[in-house]
Design a protein around this motif. Structure first.
Motif, PDB file in Angstrom:
ATOM      1  N   ALA A  13     -25.816  32.012 -43.301  1.00  8.94           N
ATOM      2  CA  ALA A  13     -26.347  31.051 -44.262  1.00  8.94           C
ATOM      3  C   ALA A  13     -27.791  31.341 -44.616  1.00  8.94           C
ATOM      4  N   THR A  16     -28.923  33.205 -47.764  1.00  6.58           N
ATOM      5  CA  THR A  16     -28.895  32.596 -49.079  1.00  6.58           C
ATOM      6  C   THR A  16     -30.264  32.049 -49.469  1.00  6.58           C
ATOM      7  N   VAL A 338     -19.135  27.612 -46.487  1.00  8.11           N
ATOM      8  CA  VAL A 338     -19.940  26.900 -47.483  1.00  8.11           C
ATOM      9  C   VAL A 338     -19.020  26.359 -48.575  1.00  8.11           C
ATOM     10  N   ASP A 434     -16.746  35.291 -45.376  1.00  5.61           N
ATOM     11  CA  ASP A 434     -17.354  34.521 -46.449  1.00  5.61           C
ATOM     12  C   ASP A 434     -16.240  33.849 -47.252  1.00  5.61           C
ATOM     13  N   ASP A 471     -28.131  29.803 -53.371  1.00  2.78           N
ATOM     14  CA  ASP A 471     -28.521  28.496 -52.858  1.00  2.78           C
ATOM     15  C   ASP A 471     -27.270  27.819 -52.278  1.00  2.78           C
ATOM     16  N   ASP A 472     -27.300  27.487 -50.993  1.00  4.45           N
ATOM     17  CA  ASP A 472     -26.109  26.957 -50.324  1.00  4.45           C
ATOM     18  C   ASP A 472     -25.547  25.702 -50.992  1.00  4.45           C
ATOM     19  N   ARG A 475     -24.000  26.569 -54.252  1.00  2.00           N
ATOM     20  CA  ARG A 475     -22.781  27.347 -54.053  1.00  2.00           C
ATOM     21  C   ARG A 475     -21.641  26.463 -53.547  1.00  2.00           C
TER      22      ARG A 475
END
Length: 530
Positions: A13, A16, A338, A434, A471-472, A475
């Motif tokens: 993470a 990102t 995510v 992922d 950007d988590d 996303r």
């Protein structure tokens, strides 16, 4: 050139964030080091014991040993010990260097890797940048038919800068790229010019292939030239194959094997309590059970029929009956990723409504219901067969008939990847590095998307935008929108999500670290006490 910085292991993470500020990761002076996570020590302060044979109970044989072409999860246990990648996951599931000393990002689309020197493949060949280029050129070559081609589609080219420096140039930003490189078999490096890796694997990993007797055992021996000094600690690793949970459990109790993992959460819970000397580790929720639909021909090329099938499905009932509630209702992405589905939020056509399903069938021209024919499932997985039987009963209530056809794993996977199954097929998805790796199964340009008959440019675009988002939070929102689109069109019927495996071993097995990825990479640091 930017200032060099020491490598610090970072969670996936973390990548990102603003990469350009902390991704200059060459080790000062290019010195080879052993990573802290690889150090083994007895928790009680005792002396580490070298040698011996670790016996692992496995529930399935490998189906191929070439990391570029394998599709079966059962092969991953073996490729993880035979091959190394540029990066790898440490015990905390953070990315750290492996065959690479580190890397630098001159810009957001360029990765420059500095490689370890003095590393040798199992056949004695020196590892160089040429092998890295060869590996990824081979993955991207359509003739190879690698499932990884879609995952690495963002690569524009791979260039050898010098024997120990390689440059990856991407077409666009890619939030998944480093995670793929750190995963095995996805990022495993193979030697240039060596063929027949499927049956004669040659890597740089901690163990060397010795022998394989199908349905009996698979033997690995320690690599005396492994780059991490002193590792591995074991002389040999022997995988013994058992076809059901009962014989696996019995073998562990009798100490015929030293460690294993179990699929069924109910069986695992009983086993974990069977001895005070057992160490157990439940897995992370990372597996989904889907029904794959062949939409290349009627009747499943009609979205009304697919939606009827979804409305006829009671996902919660399947979850409770098969897993005893040890999981959640599933969507395309499990909650561990995510933007993964939490099992609670609203999804299109998820409400169990047999009457609405019948109405949609009538609208599609099937007022008396329809027969979808064969529903193929993995014969060796009793959980999958049980769920298929429950689905068969649920669909019957909506006048949809299927015939369950249990099939051996290898031919089933061939049908799945080639798109040659009649209408319905189930093979559960395992952990992926992922969320994008999961979504590639429904990409119009992937081998699996083509096999199912998916041609949705809008979905392809949505997935590409999610993959490029670093950007988590943003996303996650994009990934949720993708999943709702998939559920709206019912390209796949997702039933539930749950941990892939529950690992159990005797307490004389030291130095082993279970990973959320359910890959036994840390056998390289394992040793046997007493």
């Amino acid at each position: 050139m930017t200032k060099d910085k020491d490598f610090t292991a970072l969670p996936a993470a973390a990548f990102t964030l603003d990469r350009r500020h902390f991704m200059r990761l060459w080790l000062a002076g290019g010195v080879m080091v052993s990573c802290p996570s690889a150090l083994a020590a007895s928790p009680d302060g005792g002396t580490l014991k070298r040698g011996g044979t670790l016996r692992i109970g496995a529930d399935a044989d490998p189906i191929g040993l070439d990391p570029t072409t394998v599709t079966a999860f059962s092969s991953n246990d073996f490729t993880a010990l035979l091959y190394s990648g540029l990066l790898r996951w440490n015990a905390k599931m953070q990315v750290e260097p492996d065959l690479a000393l580190g890397y630098e990002m001159p810009d957001e689309r360029t990765y420059l890797f500095k490689l370890r020197q003095g590393v040798k493949f199992h056949n004695g060949k020196d590892f160089t940048a040429e092998d890295v280029k060869y590996t990824f050129d081979r993955i991207l070559d359509p003739a190879t038919a690698s499932r990884l081609r879609a995952q690495y589609a963002s690569i524009e080219n791979v260039t050898v800068v010098d024997p120990f420096t390689v440059r990856f140039t991407l077409k666009t930003r890619d939030a998944a790229f480093l995670s793929y490189l750190a995963s095995n078999p996805d990022g495993a490096i193979v030697p240039k010019g060596v063929e027949d890796l499927t049956t004669k694997p040659v890597g740089t990993g901690p163990f060397i292939f010795e022998s394989y007797q199908p349905n009996q055992q698979f033997t690995l021996t320690a690599n005396p030239h492994y780059y991490e000094e002193g590792q591995p600690y074991l002389d040999k690793v022997v995988f013994r194959f058992y076809k059901d949970q009962a014989t696996l459990s019995s073998a562990l109790r009798s100490r015929t094997i030293d460690m294993t993992w179990l699929k069924d959460p109910k069986v695992a819970a009983v086993m974990a309590r069977a001895s005070k000397d057992f160490v157990s580790a439940p897995g992370q929720t990372s597996r989904t059970f889907p029904v794959w639909l062949n939409m290349k021909a009627p009747p499943l090329n009609d979205v009304r029929v697919r939606r009827a099938l979804s409305l006829a499905t009671d996902r919660q009932a399947c979850l409770q009956t098969v897993l005893g509630g040890s999981g959640k209702v599933g969507a395309m992405i499990p909650e561990s990723h995510v933007g993964g589905y939490d099992g609670i939020g609203e999804m299109p056509y998820y409400k169990h409504d047999p009457a609405a399903a019948k109405a949609l069938l009538a609208e599609a021209g099937f007022p008396d219901g329809l027969d979808l024919g064969d529903y193929i499932v993995v014969a060796a997985n009793p959980l999958d067969v049980s769920c298929a039987q429950i689905l068969q009963q649920q669909w019957q209530a909506a006048s949809i008939k299927v015939r369950i056809v249990p099939m051996e794993t290898a031919p089933l996977l061939n049908h799945w990847s080639a798109g040659t199954w009649p209408t319905l097929l189930s093979v559960a998805l395992s952990w992926t590095p992922d969320s994008d790796a999961i979504l590639q199964y429904v990409n119009s340009q992937s081998k699996f998307g083509k096999a199912m008959g998916i041609a949705d440019e809008s979905l392809d675009r949505m997935m590409a935008e999610a993959r490029a988002e670093t950007d988590d939070a943003k996303r996650a929102a994009k990934n949720l929108a993708v999943q709702k689109h998939i559920a709206e069109q019912v390209y796949i019927l997702q039933i539930y999500q749950y941990p892939l495996r529950w690992e159990i071993w005797w307490n004389y097995v030291e130095g082993y670290v279970p990973l959320a990825a359910n890959i036994r990479s840390f056998v390289r640091t394992t040793w046997l006490k007493g």
